[in-house]
Design an enzyme around this catalytic site. Structure first.
Site, PDB file in Angstrom:
ATOM      1  N   CYS A 226     -43.574  19.709 -64.611  1.00 12.71           N
ATOM      2  CA  CYS A 226     -45.028  19.732 -64.583  1.00 12.71           C
ATOM      3  C   CYS A 226     -45.567  18.356 -64.212  1.00 12.71           C
ATOM      4  O   CYS A 226     -45.103  17.339 -64.712  1.00 12.71           O
ATOM      5  CB  CYS A 226     -45.668  20.146 -65.898  1.00 12.71           C
ATOM      6  SG  CYS A 226     -45.158  21.754 -66.464  1.00 12.71           S
TER       7      CYS A 226
ATOM      8  N   ARG B 266     -42.477  17.767 -59.329  1.00 11.22           N
ATOM      9  CA  ARG B 266     -42.310  17.982 -60.769  1.00 11.22           C
ATOM     10  C   ARG B 266     -42.556  19.425 -61.188  1.00 11.22           C
ATOM     11  O   ARG B 266     -42.280  19.795 -62.329  1.00 11.22           O
ATOM     12  CB  ARG B 266     -43.260  17.066 -61.548  1.00 11.22           C
ATOM     13  CG  ARG B 266     -43.016  15.601 -61.322  1.00 11.22           C
ATOM     14  CD  ARG B 266     -43.925  14.794 -62.197  1.00 11.22           C
ATOM     15  NE  ARG B 266     -43.643  15.012 -63.591  1.00 11.22           N
ATOM     16  CZ  ARG B 266     -42.768  14.333 -64.312  1.00 11.22           C
ATOM     17  NH1 ARG B 266     -42.084  13.369 -63.743  1.00 11.22           N
ATOM     18  NH2 ARG B 266     -42.578  14.593 -65.580  1.00 11.22           N
TER      19      ARG B 266
ATOM     20  N   TRP C 149     -44.495  23.973 -63.881  1.00 15.11           N
ATOM     21  CA  TRP C 149     -43.134  24.504 -63.887  1.00 15.11           C
ATOM     22  C   TRP C 149     -43.077  25.353 -65.146  1.00 15.11           C
ATOM     23  O   TRP C 149     -43.070  24.835 -66.260  1.00 15.11           O
ATOM     24  CB  TRP C 149     -42.113  23.371 -63.926  1.00 15.11           C
ATOM     25  CG  TRP C 149     -40.693  23.826 -63.784  1.00 15.11           C
ATOM     26  CD1 TRP C 149     -40.008  24.034 -62.617  1.00 15.11           C
ATOM     27  CD2 TRP C 149     -39.785  24.136 -64.837  1.00 15.11           C
ATOM     28  NE1 TRP C 149     -38.729  24.451 -62.894  1.00 15.11           N
ATOM     29  CE2 TRP C 149     -38.564  24.532 -64.243  1.00 15.11           C
ATOM     30  CE3 TRP C 149     -39.863  24.124 -66.229  1.00 15.11           C
ATOM     31  CZ2 TRP C 149     -37.446  24.903 -64.978  1.00 15.11           C
ATOM     32  CZ3 TRP C 149     -38.748  24.504 -66.967  1.00 15.11           C
ATOM     33  CH2 TRP C 149     -37.548  24.883 -66.337  1.00 15.11           C
TER      34      TRP C 149
ATOM     35  N   ASN D 229     -47.804  19.052 -70.334  1.00 13.98           N
ATOM     36  CA  ASN D 229     -46.407  19.075 -69.922  1.00 13.98           C
ATOM     37  C   ASN D 229     -45.579  19.077 -71.199  1.00 13.98           C
ATOM     38  O   ASN D 229     -45.859  18.291 -72.100  1.00 13.98           O
ATOM     39  CB  ASN D 229     -46.134  17.808 -69.082  1.00 13.98           C
ATOM     40  CG  ASN D 229     -44.682  17.701 -68.654  1.00 13.98           C
ATOM     41  OD1 ASN D 229     -43.914  18.639 -68.770  1.00 13.98           O
ATOM     42  ND2 ASN D 229     -44.326  16.527 -68.153  1.00 13.98           N
ATOM     43  N   GLY D 230     -44.580  19.964 -71.290  1.00 20.24           N
ATOM     44  CA  GLY D 230     -43.749  20.015 -72.487  1.00 20.24           C
ATOM     45  C   GLY D 230     -43.910  21.342 -73.194  1.00 20.24           C
ATOM     46  O   GLY D 230     -44.336  22.331 -72.611  1.00 20.24           O
TER      47      GLY D 230
ATOM     48  N   GLU E 278     -20.105  17.492 -57.995  1.00 21.90           N
ATOM     49  CA  GLU E 278     -21.437  17.087 -57.522  1.00 21.90           C
ATOM     50  C   GLU E 278     -21.766  17.793 -56.199  1.00 21.90           C
ATOM     51  O   GLU E 278     -22.907  18.213 -55.970  1.00 21.90           O
ATOM     52  CB  GLU E 278     -21.481  15.554 -57.372  1.00 21.90           C
ATOM     53  CG  GLU E 278     -22.634  14.975 -56.586  1.00 21.90           C
ATOM     54  CD  GLU E 278     -24.019  15.388 -57.095  1.00 21.90           C
ATOM     55  OE1 GLU E 278     -24.124  16.008 -58.160  1.00 21.90           O
ATOM     56  OE2 GLU E 278     -25.002  15.107 -56.377  1.00 21.90           O
TER      57      GLU E 278
ATOM     58  N   LYS F 176     -25.116  20.028 -55.272  1.00 19.85           N
ATOM     59  CA  LYS F 176     -25.998  19.797 -54.112  1.00 19.85           C
ATOM     60  C   LYS F 176     -26.180  21.084 -53.313  1.00 19.85           C
ATOM     61  O   LYS F 176     -27.288  21.456 -52.950  1.00 19.85           O
ATOM     62  CB  LYS F 176     -25.438  18.710 -53.178  1.00 19.85           C
ATOM     63  CG  LYS F 176     -25.594  17.292 -53.606  1.00 19.85           C
ATOM     64  CD  LYS F 176     -26.974  16.726 -53.565  1.00 19.85           C
ATOM     65  CE  LYS F 176     -27.732  16.821 -54.837  1.00 19.85           C
ATOM     66  NZ  LYS F 176     -27.294  16.308 -56.057  1.00 19.85           N
TER      67      LYS F 176
ATOM     68  N   GLU G  49     -28.134  23.927 -55.380  1.00 14.33           N
ATOM     69  CA  GLU G  49     -29.550  23.782 -55.721  1.00 14.33           C
ATOM     70  C   GLU G  49     -30.490  23.858 -54.522  1.00 14.33           C
ATOM     71  O   GLU G  49     -31.622  24.287 -54.680  1.00 14.33           O
ATOM     72  CB  GLU G  49     -29.812  22.525 -56.562  1.00 14.33           C
ATOM     73  CG  GLU G  49     -29.655  21.221 -55.846  1.00 14.33           C
ATOM     74  CD  GLU G  49     -29.918  20.017 -56.758  1.00 14.33           C
ATOM     75  OE1 GLU G  49     -30.689  20.117 -57.713  1.00 14.33           O
ATOM     76  OE2 GLU G  49     -29.333  18.957 -56.477  1.00 14.33           O
TER      77      GLU G  49
ATOM     78  N   HIS H  26      -4.309  27.637 -60.821  1.00 11.26           N
ATOM     79  CA  HIS H  26      -4.367  28.167 -62.193  1.00 11.26           C
ATOM     80  C   HIS H  26      -5.467  29.215 -62.336  1.00 11.26           C
ATOM     81  O   HIS H  26      -5.876  29.537 -63.442  1.00 11.26           O
ATOM     82  CB  HIS H  26      -4.559  27.026 -63.190  1.00 11.26           C
ATOM     83  CG  HIS H  26      -3.441  26.034 -63.154  1.00 11.26           C
ATOM     84  ND1 HIS H  26      -2.180  26.314 -63.638  1.00 11.26           N
ATOM     85  CD2 HIS H  26      -3.366  24.780 -62.637  1.00 11.26           C
ATOM     86  CE1 HIS H  26      -1.388  25.273 -63.441  1.00 11.26           C
ATOM     87  NE2 HIS H  26      -2.086  24.321 -62.828  1.00 11.26           N
TER      88      HIS H  26
ATOM     89  N   LYS I  21     -38.048  18.155 -60.651  1.00 18.32           N
ATOM     90  CA  LYS I  21     -37.365  16.877 -60.490  1.00 18.32           C
ATOM     91  C   LYS I  21     -36.919  16.275 -61.815  1.00 18.32           C
ATOM     92  O   LYS I  21     -35.810  15.793 -61.945  1.00 18.32           O
ATOM     93  CB  LYS I  21     -38.274  15.904 -59.737  1.00 18.32           C
ATOM     94  CG  LYS I  21     -37.662  14.531 -59.494  1.00 18.32           C
ATOM     95  CD  LYS I  21     -36.452  14.626 -58.587  1.00 18.32           C
ATOM     96  CE  LYS I  21     -35.815  13.288 -58.307  1.00 18.32           C
ATOM     97  NZ  LYS I  21     -34.462  13.468 -57.741  1.00 18.32           N
TER      98      LYS I  21
HETATM   99  O1  M6R Z   1     -33.515  12.117 -63.825  1.00 16.88           O
HETATM  100  P1  M6R Z   1     -32.116  12.371 -64.208  1.00 16.88           P
HETATM  101  O2  M6R Z   1     -31.132  11.614 -63.392  1.00 16.88           O
HETATM  102  O3  M6R Z   1     -31.852  12.164 -65.687  1.00 16.88           O
HETATM  103  O4  M6R Z   1     -31.876  13.910 -63.928  1.00 16.88           O
HETATM  104  C1  M6R Z   1     -30.691  14.550 -64.286  1.00 16.88           C
HETATM  105  C2  M6R Z   1     -30.569  15.892 -63.616  1.00 16.88           C
HETATM  106  O5  M6R Z   1     -31.611  16.730 -64.008  1.00 16.88           O
HETATM  107  C3  M6R Z   1     -30.553  15.768 -62.094  1.00 16.88           C
HETATM  108  O6  M6R Z   1     -29.520  14.937 -61.658  1.00 16.88           O
HETATM  109  C4  M6R Z   1     -30.398  17.149 -61.444  1.00 16.88           C
HETATM  110  O7  M6R Z   1     -29.131  17.659 -61.716  1.00 16.88           O
HETATM  111  C5  M6R Z   1     -30.652  17.057 -59.944  1.00 16.88           C
HETATM  112  N1  M6R Z   1     -31.473  18.144 -59.534  1.00 16.88           N
HETATM  113  C6  M6R Z   1     -29.409  17.125 -59.153  1.00 16.88           C
HETATM  114  O8  M6R Z   1     -29.618  16.939 -57.802  1.00 16.88           O
END
Ligand code: M6R
Length: 587
Positions: A2, A28, A74, A100-101, A465, A469, A472, A488, A582
């Protein structure tokens, strides 16, 4: 999670300003948006499902006001509907609130106030209703204070009351920053929203409230006592938070890795040595973060082990509290976060501190909650990262971990040299020909349902990782595995043509990974090798520079690009993937 933006000041186009500010915060939350103002004593509001980037500014030019606020949502409580979009109001539509929250005790308050009077399914609406209840017998400021004191949970809220020319904001657990311009004030959940107007900020801390009128007055939320705040100057430039010549922030941020690694390692020697020493002195050192930052921590685990001969334990922040049995005053927790606001990370820090342990952090947003709540914090200097997918922050964080590991070994300068070389090799790698090639590899993958990535040792976290990527932004089901784990179980997933990406560094485990890649190929997989050297087993070869133990930093870059092009070729917006925001400020 948000975006909040509020304005009060000398300009009479406050609504337009709020919309533009929110457009900068859209990363956000982009389920819905809404804005409100006091238009000559009448509450004006517009709220809508969809992206605020699609809002038409012309609709607001005739609505002159010097105060306004708005929100990009959000969704947490209640579906994505116009009615659930913020702002929310009291029954008389005098008091409006953006939030927000999560207000955890909202149901109890809603029942007390009469659930039949509510028009949305959100927890937020109780804020406006409760303030209105107290407003009957108290001045507005006191009514807000009394209401907020009853809320449980983590939140940032801004309140506007028709006829009273000021904004009140309060924070517990979710970020809120006050921008101080010349005869104008901004309230926002992130700095880029107002960066073009001012670089001077006050960070609202937990349990603080601010009243913004012709000035700013800060109060303690629990006692109502005034508090003094330090004005901080932010060194980000407004342009650094814009897309510039790029179609998307994600691509811009991937390309910025040409110089972000160099910026990350440009730290005071004393600071790096301080962290190195703290790790050495600790008894039980943990690394923690979420999502991509968590995978960076895992890479750090390998760096500390391989370079500094030191065992450091990684736990995702959401799991970290389980480790509380092992924490004591000599323990050290190092947290990694781009935003510096992630709720799970903050909780991990609380747990560590409650056991007397020290907390260090590597964050990208200076002055963020995590930075301020750490015993010591290093700023990774990647500049604003706005795409939901974390790219440049991750490589900067890895660079710093590697630098700290080399410092622990007494080779800080050598570490700097190696990383400077990595930075310049990434610069060379990100050339137009390379980008075109990745685009063609994306073409081959874009219609597949599944993709698998393997890596070993320090590249195992990069396989994980890589999967994040791809998932998402392209919504292709992607999974990363430790190369040796394939046989395995996961190898049962491989069929003719299944795309598999193999991270083959030029290191001591190279042959093992090649062998595992051959096992995949023998089952019909289409192999995309990311490696400094070509190999017959690769159907496609993405050449990356040979940078020794720093290979995770270069191996992840083509995958970031691949994920980006997959999203674009599948007709998706890589900057705003569905269901994600984000910065994840709720648990
Ligand atoms: O702001 P942060 O680095 O703490 O965020 C952590 C994760 O939410 C963030 O890395 C998320 O996994 C990303 N969308 C990945 O690309």
């Amino acid at each position: 999670m948000c975006g909040i933006f509020g304005y009060l000041g000398k300009r009479d186009n406050a609504l337009e300003l709020v919309i533009k500010g929110l457009q900068k915060l859209e990363y956000r939350g982009y389920d819905s948006w809404g804005v409100t103002t006091d238009l000559n004593g009448e509450l004006f509001c517009k709220k809508k499902v969809g992206k605020i980037s699609e809002a038409n500014l012309d609709d607001f030019t005739d609505k002159k006001a010097t105060i306004a606020m708005g929100h990009t949502r959000w969704a947490t409580h209640g579906g994505v509907t116009d009615a659930n979009a913020h702002p929310h109001f009291d029954p008389d539509r005098q008091i409006s609130v953006v939030h927000n929250g999560i207000i955890e005790n909202f149901q109890e308050i809603k029942d007390e106030l009469g659930a039949e009077n509510f028009v949305s399914e959100t927890d937020t609406e109780v804020i406006a209703h409760l303030i209105a209840k107290y407003r009957k017998n108290h001045p507005f400021k006191e009514a807000v204070l009394k209401a907020v004191q009853r809320f449980e949970g983590r939140f940032a809220i801004v309140v506007l009351n028709v006829g009273e020319n000021y904004l009140i904001a309060a924070r517990r657990g979710s970020p809120l920053i006050v921008g101080i311009g010349e005869d104008e004030y901004f309230l926002a959940s992130d700095i880029p929203a107002f960066l073009e107007y001012t670089q001077n900020v006050n960070y609202l801390d937990d349990n603080e409230m601010v009243i913004v009128d012709g000035g700013v007055e800060f109060l303690n939320l629990e006692t109502g006592e005034p508090i003094k705040k330090r004005l901080v100057n932010i060194d980000w430039k407004a342009e650094s938070a814009e897309k510039g010549e790029f179609d998307h922030f994600m691509l811009k941020e991937i390309m910025e890795q040409k110089d972000t690694i160099l910026r990350a390692i440009n730290q005071e020697e004393d600071d790096i040595m301080h962290i190195a020493q703290q790790i050495k002195n600790s008894r039980g050192c943990f690394l923690s973060g979420c999502g991509t930052a968590g995978k960076v921590c895992m890479a750090g685990e390998y760096f500390f082990s391989m370079i500094a001969n030191r065992h450091v334990n990684f736990a995702p922040s959401s799991e970290f509290p389980i480790y509380h049995h092992f924490l004591r005053p000599e323990s050290l927790l190092i947290v990694i976060s781009q935003s510096g606001e992630t709720a799970d990370v903050l909780e991990a820090m609380e747990v560590a501190k409650s056991k007397g342990a020290k907390v260090l952090s590597l964050v990208n947003v200076e002055g963020s909650t995590i930075a301020r709540q750490s015993d010591f914090s290093i700023h990774i200097k990647a500049g604003p990262e706005k795409a939901v997918a974390s790219t440049k922050a991750a490589t900067s964080q890895m660079a710093l971990m590697l630098l700290i590991a080399t410092a622990m070994r007494g080779e800080l300068q050598e570490g700097r040299r190696v990383l400077a070389d990595v930075g310049s090799k990434i610069n060379d790698m990100l050339n137009p020909r390379f980008l075109t090639y990745i685009k063609t590899v994306a073409e081959q993958l874009k219609d597949h349902e599944n993709a698998y990535i393997i890596g070993k040792a320090e590249n195992y976290p990069m396989a994980l990782e890589a999967a994040i990527k791809i998932q998402e932004v392209s919504y292709i089901h992607a999974e990363g595995f430790a190369a040796g784990e394939l046989k395995h179980g996961p190898i049962a997933l491989i069929a003719k043509g299944t795309p598999c990406i193999s991270l083959v560094a030029n290191d001591e485990v190279r042959q093992d990974v090649i062998n595992n890649t051959m096992e995949l190929k023998a089952r019909g997989a289409h192999i995309i090798g990311i490696s400094p050297e070509k190999h017959d087993v690769f159907d496609e070869w993405i050449k990356v520079p040979d940078v020794g133990v720093a290979s995770p930093l270069v191996n992840i870059v083509p995958i970031q690009l691949l994920a980006y092009y997959l999203a674009v070729q599948r007709g998706l917006d890589p900057d705003m993937p569905r269901n994600l925001a984000k910065s994840v400020t709720v648990k």
